[in-house]
Design a protein around this motif. Structure first.
Motif, PDB file in Angstrom:
ATOM      1  N   SER A 162     -11.955   3.489  -8.612  1.00 49.21           N
ATOM      2  CA  SER A 162     -11.224   2.484  -7.861  1.00 49.21           C
ATOM      3  C   SER A 162     -12.139   1.338  -7.464  1.00 49.21           C
ATOM      4  CB  SER A 162     -10.616   3.128  -6.598  1.00 49.21           C
ATOM      5  OG  SER A 162      -9.859   2.207  -5.845  1.00 49.21           O
TER       6      SER A 162
ATOM      7  N   ILE B 254       0.830  -1.199   0.000  1.00 49.61           N
ATOM      8  CA  ILE B 254       0.000   0.000   0.000  1.00 49.61           C
ATOM      9  C   ILE B 254       0.867   1.252   0.000  1.00 49.61           C
ATOM     10  CG2 ILE B 254      -1.670   1.350   1.329  1.00 49.61           C
ATOM     11  CD1 ILE B 254      -2.817  -1.054  -0.200  1.00 49.61           C
TER      12      ILE B 254
ATOM     13  N   ALA C 293     -11.886   1.380  -1.858  1.00 51.69           N
ATOM     14  CA  ALA C 293     -12.593   2.600  -1.459  1.00 51.69           C
ATOM     15  C   ALA C 293     -11.676   3.539  -0.687  1.00 51.69           C
ATOM     16  CB  ALA C 293     -13.810   2.245  -0.613  1.00 51.69           C
ATOM     17  N   ARG C 294     -10.844   2.963   0.195  1.00 48.51           N
ATOM     18  CA  ARG C 294      -9.903   3.799   0.961  1.00 48.51           C
ATOM     19  C   ARG C 294      -8.862   4.425   0.043  1.00 48.51           C
ATOM     20  NH1 ARG C 294     -10.478  -0.517   4.680  1.00 48.51           N
ATOM     21  NH2 ARG C 294      -8.568  -1.514   3.961  1.00 48.51           N
ATOM     22  N   LEU C 295      -8.416   3.666  -0.954  1.00 48.71           N
ATOM     23  CA  LEU C 295      -7.428   4.203  -1.893  1.00 48.71           C
ATOM     24  C   LEU C 295      -8.018   5.316  -2.750  1.00 48.71           C
ATOM     25  CD1 LEU C 295      -5.608   0.918  -2.954  1.00 48.71           C
ATOM     26  CD2 LEU C 295      -4.618   2.828  -1.670  1.00 48.71           C
ATOM     27  N   LYS C 296      -9.301   5.211  -3.051  1.00 49.78           N
ATOM     28  CA  LYS C 296      -9.959   6.301  -3.775  1.00 49.78           C
ATOM     29  C   LYS C 296      -9.901   7.584  -2.954  1.00 49.78           C
ATOM     30  CE  LYS C 296     -14.272   7.788  -5.928  1.00 49.78           C
ATOM     31  NZ  LYS C 296     -15.584   7.369  -6.471  1.00 49.78           N
ATOM     32  N   GLU C 297     -10.177   7.483  -1.677  1.00 52.60           N
ATOM     33  CA  GLU C 297     -10.114   8.660  -0.809  1.00 52.60           C
ATOM     34  C   GLU C 297      -8.694   9.213  -0.736  1.00 52.60           C
ATOM     35  OE1 GLU C 297     -12.761  10.242   0.368  1.00 52.60           O
ATOM     36  OE2 GLU C 297     -13.858   8.736  -0.793  1.00 52.60           O
ATOM     37  N   GLU C 298      -7.708   8.332  -0.681  1.00 53.10           N
ATOM     38  CA  GLU C 298      -6.303   8.770  -0.671  1.00 53.10           C
ATOM     39  C   GLU C 298      -5.970   9.535  -1.954  1.00 53.10           C
ATOM     40  OE1 GLU C 298      -3.978   8.704   1.532  1.00 53.10           O
ATOM     41  OE2 GLU C 298      -4.607   7.250   3.069  1.00 53.10           O
TER      42      GLU C 298
ATOM     43  N   ASP D  64     -13.314  -2.688   0.107  1.00 54.53           N
ATOM     44  CA  ASP D  64     -13.140  -1.631   1.109  1.00 54.53           C
ATOM     45  C   ASP D  64     -11.775  -0.962   0.982  1.00 54.53           C
ATOM     46  OD1 ASP D  64     -15.637  -2.217   2.063  1.00 54.53           O
ATOM     47  OD2 ASP D  64     -14.946  -3.320   3.827  1.00 54.53           O
ATOM     48  N   GLU D  65     -10.763  -1.756   0.620  1.00 58.44           N
ATOM     49  CA  GLU D  65      -9.428  -1.192   0.433  1.00 58.44           C
ATOM     50  C   GLU D  65      -9.382  -0.301  -0.811  1.00 58.44           C
ATOM     51  OE1 GLU D  65      -4.821  -2.808   0.100  1.00 58.44           O
ATOM     52  OE2 GLU D  65      -6.345  -4.048   1.070  1.00 58.44           O
TER      53      GLU D  65
END
Length: 296
Positions: free
Chosen positions: A271, A212, A255-260, A252-253
């Motif tokens: 993503s 990551i 989704a978190r990477l999209k926010e990043e 879910d990961e």
């Protein structure tokens, strides 16, 4: 050849097959015009959804690639095809489909002096003649770093210039054939220098052994060259002879990477497990246009 056992494919990677009338019509039309699509050649998991919605990514310059990337299902070898009428046939197909956004990509043609850049430019121009309101996105190879080839494409004024880094720096030489991580970044940087108003875009596939932290660093590297659109998707092994999947990334990961990515300033981040470079491409045009308007 790889003999490594694959991790068990999770439930979220099940694809709903939709092979109705629009899908069959589009497939027949592509065959009648002897056109290739990356949807078929690269075995894209979204082909049924996209073709049912009458969207497709045209693949020009034949269906034989001069490179042999370990993740890609496109045939490799020495191409014999250079069809100067292909741009017009692509434009005819786009017109028949009534496209509002058209994506054009190609195999790598290292055998050609300009890497096929002139055919890319002619295809953009042909689509614009027939469909003046249709936006055109091009997903180009690296042209072996040749600036003049890139300039030929940029002078045709695509609405989005896309070039994929594909993976993180550490894995680039292992995953890609002949392409270089920093050469890809340089291409994206030079594209913005040549035409600052044209949005640039790149893509990463996950699950080939990256961490990551490396993904986040790649995001930073892309933002450093003013790349504005990012797509992130799950790598799926097309055949047993291709690169093995190291892991399946949970939604879910993604989704978190999209926010990043959004936090780092990308105007649009697509993503998810089934995301590919041209997935929901028409929506990315709107995001890029809004971002450019915000800078004005």
């Amino acid at each position: 050849m790889t003999s490594k056992a694959q991790p068990r494919k999770p439930d979220w990677l099940k694809i709903k097959l939709t092979t109705g009338e629009p899908y069959r019509e589009l497939k027949d039309m592509m065959r009648s015009r002897t056109l290739h699509t990356v949807c078929e050649e690269a075995r894209c998991p979204n082909i049924y959804e996209c073709w049912a919605n009458r969207t497709a990514t045209f693949m020009i310059l034949g269906d034989i690639c001069t490179r042999a990337c370990r993740f890609c299902a496109v045939k490799t070898g020495l191409p014999t095809e250079l069809d100067l009428q292909e741009p017009e046939r692509v434009a005819e197909a786009a017109e028949q489909m009534g496209l509002r956004h058209c994506v054009v990509t190609s195999v790598a043609r290292d055998d050609l002096k300009d890497g096929g850049a002139s055919i890319f430019a002619a295809t953009i121009q042909a689509i614009r003649r027939r469909l003046p309101l249709c936006s055109v996105e091009v997903l180009i190879p690296d042209f072996q770093g040749d600036l003049e080839s890139l300039k030929i494409v940029m002078d045709a004024n695509p609405d989005i210039l896309n070039h994929n880094v594909e993976t993180v720096e550490r894995l680039s030489d292992r995953v890609r054939a002949k392409a270089k991580y920093h050469r890809s970044l340089e291409l994206l940087r030079r594209a913005k220098e040549l035409k600052p108003h044209i949005p640039t875009k790149s893509s990463l596939m996950l699950g080939v052994g990256e961490t990551i932290e490396e993904v986040l660093q790649t995001m930073d590297d892309l933002r450093a060259v003013d790349c504005g659109i990012l797509t992130l998707g799950q790598y799926l092994q097309p055949t047993p002879t291709h690169l093995a999947v190291e892991r399946y990334v949970h939604p879910d990961e993604f989704a978190r990477l999209k926010e990043e990515g959004l936090a780092r300033g990308f105007s649009h981040v697509e993503s998810g497990p089934f995301v590919r470079s041209s997935y929901h491409a028409h929506e990315q045009v709107k995001s890029a246009a809004a971002a450019e308007a915000g800078k004005a």
